[in-house]
Design an enzyme around this catalytic site. Structure first.
Site, PDB file in Angstrom:
ATOM      1  N   PHE A   6      80.946 -89.502 -61.494  1.00 48.52           N
ATOM      2  CA  PHE A   6      82.305 -89.284 -61.996  1.00 48.52           C
ATOM      3  C   PHE A   6      83.201 -88.740 -60.885  1.00 48.52           C
ATOM      4  CE2 PHE A   6      79.836 -88.647 -65.968  1.00 48.52           C
ATOM      5  CZ  PHE A   6      80.533 -89.481 -66.829  1.00 48.52           C
ATOM      6  N   ASP A   7      84.400 -89.257 -60.818  1.00 48.55           N
ATOM      7  CA  ASP A   7      85.472 -88.540 -60.138  1.00 48.55           C
ATOM      8  C   ASP A   7      85.845 -87.365 -61.047  1.00 48.55           C
ATOM      9  OD1 ASP A   7      87.674 -88.029 -58.358  1.00 48.55           O
ATOM     10  OD2 ASP A   7      88.984 -89.021 -59.800  1.00 48.55           O
ATOM     11  N   SER A   8      86.619 -86.418 -60.552  1.00 48.30           N
ATOM     12  CA  SER A   8      86.979 -85.292 -61.421  1.00 48.30           C
ATOM     13  C   SER A   8      88.407 -85.388 -61.945  1.00 48.30           C
ATOM     14  CB  SER A   8      86.762 -83.961 -60.697  1.00 48.30           C
ATOM     15  OG  SER A   8      87.598 -83.850 -59.564  1.00 48.30           O
ATOM     16  N   ALA A   9      89.390 -85.295 -61.051  1.00 49.39           N
ATOM     17  CA  ALA A   9      90.786 -85.250 -61.473  1.00 49.39           C
ATOM     18  C   ALA A   9      91.194 -86.544 -62.164  1.00 49.39           C
ATOM     19  CB  ALA A   9      91.692 -84.988 -60.274  1.00 49.39           C
ATOM     20  N   VAL A 207      82.731 -94.000 -62.053  1.00 49.49           N
ATOM     21  CA  VAL A 207      83.795 -93.788 -63.032  1.00 49.49           C
ATOM     22  C   VAL A 207      84.937 -93.031 -62.354  1.00 49.49           C
ATOM     23  CG1 VAL A 207      84.368 -92.931 -65.330  1.00 49.49           C
ATOM     24  CG2 VAL A 207      82.000 -93.564 -64.803  1.00 49.49           C
TER      25      VAL A 207
END
Length: 263
Positions: A6-9, A207
């Site tokens: 996953f990316d975060s922001a 993602v």
């Protein structure tokens, strides 16, 4: 075996950005910083790796940003090459107050993940063009989504250009293992993580929602773009194999892959 990165922001975190256009002396909205970088060759997105409440907020507002950067712990999280790294330190007019202004806007909010400070520099001219502050709260479905993935035996990773302190706090909230986070990750680092996981035999899912996620998306077995934050990079949208409107949809995607592998 499945690994989800996953990316975060904008992906796990409903992100707030205060972006100041210094030429116009105005704040802008509904823009991704990586998209602004992509508009002009030589631009670099420079992040301050330490807590901005300690480094930026407490600095002399009349100090040159270039002087602050020389003593701060910084990194380039995204760029539009070719860039001149020395150009990051050449601005002789922009003051720290310009970094403090967007941070002061976001300090009005009670946030879960802490704050971030960054700037966009034209490294060729040495001009600071934009100053940025970020903050956010988890999408409410994130903790349950990650719990369900882990219960299914899916390995969960977070790879983001955000500073390490920001991601460590996010990992603690979500239950992701600390050694499964990759902080200050520019696009190549994200791509390399996907390549490493594939070499270990994982079916990889990337993602994200930003242009800096695209190389990892292209490398992954399945790329997913999240539309939940409402501000998605055109590049990510065009690259993704699957579009989702809520992060919890990733659970059904993983279930489907598992079922197909059983056949």
């Amino acid at each position: 075996m499945i690994a989800v990165v996953f990316d975060s922001a904008g992906t796990l975190v409903k992100i707030m950005r205060a972006i100041k256009n210094l030429k116009k002396n105005k704040f802008i909205c509904n823009r991704q910083t990586v998209d602004i970088v992509d508009e002009k060759e030589g631009r670099a997105l420079v992040i301050i790796k330490d807590d901005p409440l300690e480094v930026v907020d407490k600095a002399d507002s009349d100090m040159l940003i270039s002087d602050l950067l020389k003593s701060a712990n910084i990194g380039i999280s995204y760029c539009n090459p070719p860039i001149d790294k020395e150009g990051i330190f050449k601005d002789e007019k922009t003051r720290v107050k310009e970094l403090q202004d967007p941070l002061n806007i976001l300090k009005r909010y009670d946030v879960e993940t802490g704050y971030g400070s960054a700037l966009i520099v034209d490294t060729r001219s040495g001009e600071v063009e934009y100053t940025i502050a970020t903050a956010g709260c988890l999408f409410k479905e994130v903790p349950e989504t990650i719990r369900k993935l882990k219960d299914m035996g899916v390995e969960v990773f977070i790879a983001s250009g955000d500073r390490k302190g920001f991601l460590k706090k996010l990992a603690k909230i979500t239950g992701v293992k600390e050694d499964h986070i990759l902080a200050e990750a520019h696009q190549k680092k994200k791509k390399d993580l996907i390549k490493k996981l594939k070499s270990r035999g994982y079916f990889t899912i990337m993602v994200g929602d930003g242009a800096n996620d695209v190389p990892a998306m292209l490398e992954s077995d399945l790329s997913v773009v999240t539309l939940q934050n409402g501000n998605v990079s055109k590049k990510a949208l065009e690259t993704a194999d699957v579009k989702i409107y809520n992060i919890r949809e990733i659970v059904d995607i993983c279930k489907k892959i598992k079922n197909e592998n059983k056949k």
